[in-house]
Scaffold this motif. Sequence first.
Motif, short mmCIF file in Angstrom:
data_model
loop_
_atom_site.label_atom_id
_atom_site.label_comp_id
_atom_site.label_asym_id
_atom_site.label_seq_id
_atom_site.Cartn_x
_atom_site.Cartn_y
_atom_site.Cartn_z
N LEU A 98 0.83 -1.20 0.00
CA LEU A 98 0.00 0.00 0.00
C LEU A 98 0.87 1.25 0.00
O LEU A 98 0.54 2.24 -0.67
CB LEU A 98 -0.92 -0.01 1.22
CG LEU A 98 -2.03 -1.07 1.21
CD1 LEU A 98 -2.76 -1.10 2.55
CD2 LEU A 98 -3.02 -0.81 0.07
N LEU A 99 1.97 1.21 0.73
CA LEU A 99 2.90 2.34 0.73
C LEU A 99 3.47 2.57 -0.66
O LEU A 99 3.50 3.69 -1.17
CB LEU A 99 4.02 2.09 1.73
CG LEU A 99 5.19 3.09 1.70
CD1 LEU A 99 4.73 4.46 2.19
CD2 LEU A 99 6.36 2.58 2.54
N CYS A 100 3.92 1.48 -1.30
CA CYS A 100 4.57 1.60 -2.60
C CYS A 100 3.61 2.04 -3.70
O CYS A 100 4.05 2.50 -4.75
CB CYS A 100 5.21 0.27 -2.98
SG CYS A 100 6.65 -0.19 -1.97
N ASP A 101 2.33 1.89 -3.46
CA ASP A 101 1.33 2.26 -4.46
C ASP A 101 1.01 3.76 -4.44
O ASP A 101 0.34 4.26 -5.34
CB ASP A 101 0.04 1.46 -4.24
CG ASP A 101 -0.90 1.54 -5.42
OD1 ASP A 101 -0.43 1.42 -6.57
OD2 ASP A 101 -2.11 1.74 -5.22
N ARG A 102 1.51 4.46 -3.44
CA ARG A 102 1.21 5.89 -3.34
C ARG A 102 2.00 6.67 -4.38
O ARG A 102 3.21 6.46 -4.56
CB ARG A 102 1.57 6.42 -1.95
CG ARG A 102 0.74 5.81 -0.82
CD ARG A 102 1.24 6.30 0.52
NE ARG A 102 0.52 5.67 1.62
CZ ARG A 102 0.83 5.83 2.91
NH1 ARG A 102 1.87 6.62 3.24
NH2 ARG A 102 0.13 5.22 3.85
N PRO A 103 1.36 7.60 -5.09
CA PRO A 103 2.07 8.40 -6.11
C PRO A 103 3.29 9.12 -5.54
O PRO A 103 4.34 9.17 -6.20
CB PRO A 103 1.01 9.38 -6.59
CG PRO A 103 -0.29 8.66 -6.37
CD PRO A 103 -0.10 7.89 -5.10
#
Length: 218
Positions: free
Chosen positions: A108-113
């Motif tokens: 979820l962290l890595c998916d943040r723009p």
Amino acid sequence: MRYQDRLFQQRHAAILEAARRLFREQPWDRVTIAEVALAAGIGKGTVYKHFPSKEALYAQLVLELSRSNLDELRALHAAQPGPQAMRRVIRQAFAQMLADPVLVQLCLLCDRPAFQERLETPYREQFLALEHDYQELFGQLLADFLADHDLSHDDCQYLLWGVEACFSGVMARIASGGFSHWAEPIGLPDYFERVTDFIIAGLRGQAGGLRGQPAGSA
């Protein structure tokens, strides 16, 4: 392979394994590079030769887990293709998430723009390639599942947006720890089954309203 290359690969693997272990033992966002280096039995400077930042370390962990999970889902689909493969793959994907909630939090962290913008270009390119591969798999699943519909590429993309939204919700629920704090707790297996039913019903219902629906269908 040269000795130096083998040594580099061994250190790379040791760093990732040390990070996984530490992230399961304590809050991952509080673990320092120095602690990872100590757990891996190498110097802090050596870690930075492999990963230029903590974000890069997070990204590599997520990329490796996601690729491994994707390979497993592809194999499941290949072993039992057909209309029922969509349900099987969805449930297995949920089981993969539940098996490692810490990595789900990192996903979820890595998916943040904003996180992606801080990454070095090679990592961003790998995430784009990974996204393409997942879309390709679920596109194939969708084609099998709705084989009686003549769906266009745009139709499939429209339907997959809904699937992605449901997956994001499941990831957020797993990352938050489930439903134990609710007044009427829900077991995660039951939750997974209901969400899967929702996705399956939603795909069928939405497909029926697209231009590619079979002749004479409602």
